[in-house]
Write an enzyme that holds these catalytic residues in place. Structure first.
Site, PDB file in Angstrom:
ATOM      1  N   GLY A  65       2.614  65.422 -52.863  1.00  0.00           N
ATOM      2  CA  GLY A  65       3.221  66.736 -52.862  1.00  0.00           C
ATOM      3  C   GLY A  65       3.848  67.103 -54.189  1.00  0.00           C
ATOM      4  O   GLY A  65       3.796  66.342 -55.158  1.00  0.00           O
ATOM      5  N   GLU A  91       0.744  54.343 -51.943  1.00  0.00           N
ATOM      6  CA  GLU A  91      -0.411  54.718 -51.134  1.00  0.00           C
ATOM      7  C   GLU A  91      -1.434  55.493 -51.932  1.00  0.00           C
ATOM      8  O   GLU A  91      -2.627  55.271 -51.837  1.00  0.00           O
ATOM      9  CB  GLU A  91       0.038  55.653 -50.004  1.00  0.00           C
ATOM     10  CG  GLU A  91       0.520  54.989 -48.772  1.00  0.00           C
ATOM     11  CD  GLU A  91       0.979  56.023 -47.769  1.00  0.00           C
ATOM     12  OE1 GLU A  91       1.670  55.618 -46.840  1.00  0.00           O
ATOM     13  OE2 GLU A  91       0.670  57.231 -47.898  1.00  0.00           O
TER      14      GLU A  91
END
Lengths: 511, 511
Positions: free
Chosen positions: A270, A293
């Site tokens: 994001g 991740e």
């Protein structure tokens, strides 16, 4: 044979997506590749959706259980949700069509820590995996598979499924070859052994995925891009959050609590995460590493600029511009990026051992530091918990970040009591909004409320929140974690009724 | 020198508890031994409390920050709380006097996962540990320390404190010598390495604690028993819960999901845990192991009977009768019991690797499987999260157990929404009450609500809960995790107002 399918027996299994999709039948549990819009199958899900429509048109049932790595794309989650082809979806998702059906109660969605799904499938908790649909970059001469732009749960799907459909996507860069590290020493309890990884850059596995040829029922060739959303320049709130966080890291380094090159960074996806990476790029920090991740544009730039030595993840999530940058620097990046299965990238053993600095977004936090990452107004699923819990619980520092308000100020990110808890007070070290940073380490609940009120809440909600805290401190049943139960969720209730959490008379009452 | 203080330089430091206590001063951070009423210092805290009273009598301030392993006893937590001598208490506690002051808001209590406290102190998050007060069984010829009936955080307190007071308790059995396994290979990130333990019975450390002589400022001799509460025979609800759980384990073994001798058991403290152990003792299960925090009477009997091969923990918590049994069989038990520091006994790396079956008590659970382990009516602290989170998050199976009602039926254990969350829906596999067992694995929220309603709720609350679920399913803002926010905490509100969660008209309305 083609340059991407270099094994004749695999080449002989080539067929259309439509033909391949016929291997998937009503009621099946299907393990699909895909993580944050990267490496998902591009053709078979759409062909399956078409087939499901036909079957439904005949009045017959056709719904499957879909397990993935994490979020995929409209071509997978969207297409299957639209034709009502999903009975159960696990884990993290972010597709608008799928989400709206989940929140209409039309299908079951099961949200699970991303680092735990593979092992729980292997334990047998989900029953049998009937078929896997996995995108790869290439099939090698020896039948091993060059993984795609995400690894996700693909090792587990290939290992566990009765049958396998491979999509070989020519669009995926050749440069991915050799970048992966697939850990195969994964015995189950009571025979499990340590994962011998002591630095994010160590390799403990093999660069390729394995699949027994006899399980492969179809090979489909594709040439289609990942779901690469354009990169947005950080807004003012994201920049402010990033600055607060970088100042805090400076302080921790000065206190001698973290090394000058920090500890391995985990960063969610994001705009805030990208702003933080951009801020790091402009800072004095160097010699950075990531154990995370997802590799976003911001992290890629740190690798290209040399600020970051190495990033280990399970997936890319790049913008179209990010892809260009990757291709431009792919030879250098091959040595600096390692992609692993998500059961390793998110493993609590490794997150704890390496001492990650975990940075994740949130929907809301309450005055005691409980964090809601998933549910709007306590009931409506946004995306899912993702890996935030894998990292937050075991990190050296567990940080949650969000702008102090949402919906143009109609929603306060800081509330008296969160409407859903994904990360408890026990697992949250630091909360950051554009207003400031609250260091919650080693504080009692009432001390936390004080610092969150002071540092994080938006000024327009400060008096309302201070008023709640005051009245809770005097009127609460127990004074350890003071609350007024009839009011604890009233901000959310007010939003549902009036469209705003704000109570105009609250501030006036204080004047 | 005595047979328990076998090193002359340590013997030379012998003094009274009153003299020793004078080393502790206002504002200090004090690391004390003690875990579930075992191995806490018996004399110095009381002498300190006496001294604090005198100082307070002169109108001067005197409060300390007390870090322990877990709960201690009236002689420590009770004595210091009673004289208002505690500024901050960390972690788990269970003393009535301390608890009542925490809930009156008179001191700060910080609740933290028991497996995380030592490392967070070592990270420097708590600042300096000024002094340690640690009970040991004996001081050996070489100056090494035979640990007591709990290890807790003692290694860390001895390592980190500027000064050390040792209490040598003659009451602690000689048989403890050799039973401990203190792991010293505990570098911090970025230099941390794997803990090379692959079976609960493996030894990875040393049997003795080390302390530099130059840090020791006092040695106090005591001869006082641990806080050994008498063992209560299991009541009907505990027996029913144990039976449901053992039946479930049988089912899992038959399904091939766990081995016939199960996986290492973690079991919390209390009557349900003892009933479960007793049930295991009467069952066909054998060859059991435990990887847990605490060894209670029930587990001791499994070891004595030969049903359990080995138990690894950080502490004992035995009744007076249990102590007798231990002494009677101490030679045999020495080979079957390993006590480790709580940073190892509760380490997520090991809990996950070994695949523990984690069994913990709870205060309440909600229809979606969120569990409250700590707060009565959301605000009043009971004891603390203890190690339940260390195990629940990483276990093979994460089970929470409680009778279906409390306070003679006035409180329902199953509620629409828990008033505080310690274990999220993501971390709870199974919920058991005397009514039955709800297997929540791999279910969506609405599926979980259905099975919890069916299996776990007490009949007198079933209609009320079914009614809530029905109305939430139709009236909720989002339909993924349906809730009616104005009612979600209404059962708790009703209890606070009327003294009962029960709404008489609710059942009538359904007739």
């Amino acid at each position: 044979m083609s340059d991407r399918i270099r094994h004749p027996a695999f080449a002989a299994l080539r067929m259309s997506a439509e033909q391949a999709a016929r291997h998937i039948r009503h009621g099946m549990t299907v393990g699909m590749s895909g993580f944050t819009g990267a490496g998902y199958p591009k053709a078979v899900p759409g062909a399956l959706a078409q087939h499901i429509t036909e079957v439904h048109g005949r009045g017959e049932p056709f719904r499957i259980r879909v397990l993935t790595g994490a979020s995929t794309a409209p071509e997978l989650d969207g297409a299957l949700a639209r034709v009502d082809g999903i009975e159960l979806r696990v884990p993290f998702q972010s597709d608008p069509e799928l989400r709206s059906r989940i929140n209409a109660g039309q299908l079951d969605y099961m949200d699970i820590h991303l680092g735990q799904l593979a092992e729980k499938v292997r334990y047998g908790f989900f029953g049998k995996v009937d078929i896997a649909v996995v995108e790869v970059t290439a099939i090698r001469e020896d039948g091993s598979l060059v993984p795609s732009s995400s690894v996700g749960n693909n090792k587990t799907w290939l290992d566990m499924a009765d049958a396998v459909i491979l999509e070989v996507n020519r669009w995926q860069p050749d440069a991915l070859d050799g970048m992966h590290d697939i850990f195969y020493d994964t015995a189950l309890p009571p025979n499990r052994t340590p994962i011998p990884l002591t630095h994010p850059g160590e390799r403990v596995g093999e660069p390729y995925l394995q699949v027994p040829l006899e399980k492969v029922v179809a090979v489909v060739e594709t040439d289609a891009p990942d779901r690469n959303s354009p990169f947005k320049a950080p807004d003012a709130a994201s920049k402010a959050i990033a600055e607060h966080m970088i100042d805090f890291l400076r302080f921790e380094v000065r206190q001698g609590r973290i090394p000058a090159n920090l500890l391995p960074i985990q960063s969610g996806v994001g705009n805030i995460a990208n702003a933080f990476m951009q801020g790091l790029g402009e800072s004095e920090f160097a010699g950075l590493t990531a154990f995370t991740e997802v590799i976003q544009d911001g992290m890629l730039e740190l690798l290209i600029s040399g600020k970051m030595d190495l990033a280990a993840a399970t997936s890319f999530s790049l913008s179209p511009a990010g892809i260009e940058r990757f291709l431009e620097h792919s030879e250098m990046l091959r040595k600096k990026i390692i992609l692993r299965q998500q059961g390793v990238s998110n493993h609590p053993e490794l997150v704890r051992r390496l001492g990650c600095i975990a940075l994740n977004g949130m929907i809301e936090a309450d005055i005691y530091g409980n964090v809601n990452s998933t549910h709007l107004m306590g009931t409506q699923m946004m995306n899912g918990i993702g890996g935030s819990g894998d990292f937050a619980r075991n990190a050296y520092l567990s940080v949650f970040m969000a702008p102090s308000t949402a919906k143009n100020g109609l929603i306060s990110t800081i509330v008296p009591m969160v409407s859903h808890v994904d990360h408890t007070e026990h697992d949250v070290s630091v909360i950051v909004t554009d207003q400031g940073l609250a260091d919650l380490r080693m504080l009692s609940p009432k001390q936390r409320a004080k610092v969150i009120l002071e540092k994080c809440v938006h000024p327009s909600y400060r008096d309302m929140l201070a008023d709640y805290i005051d009245r809770a401190n005097s009127g609460s049943y127990g004074k350890h974690t003071p609350h007024l139960l009839p009011e604890a969720l009233s901000w959310h209730e007010r939003y549902l009724v009036t469209g705003s959490m704000f109570r105009p008379e609250a501030n006036q009452a204080q004047d």
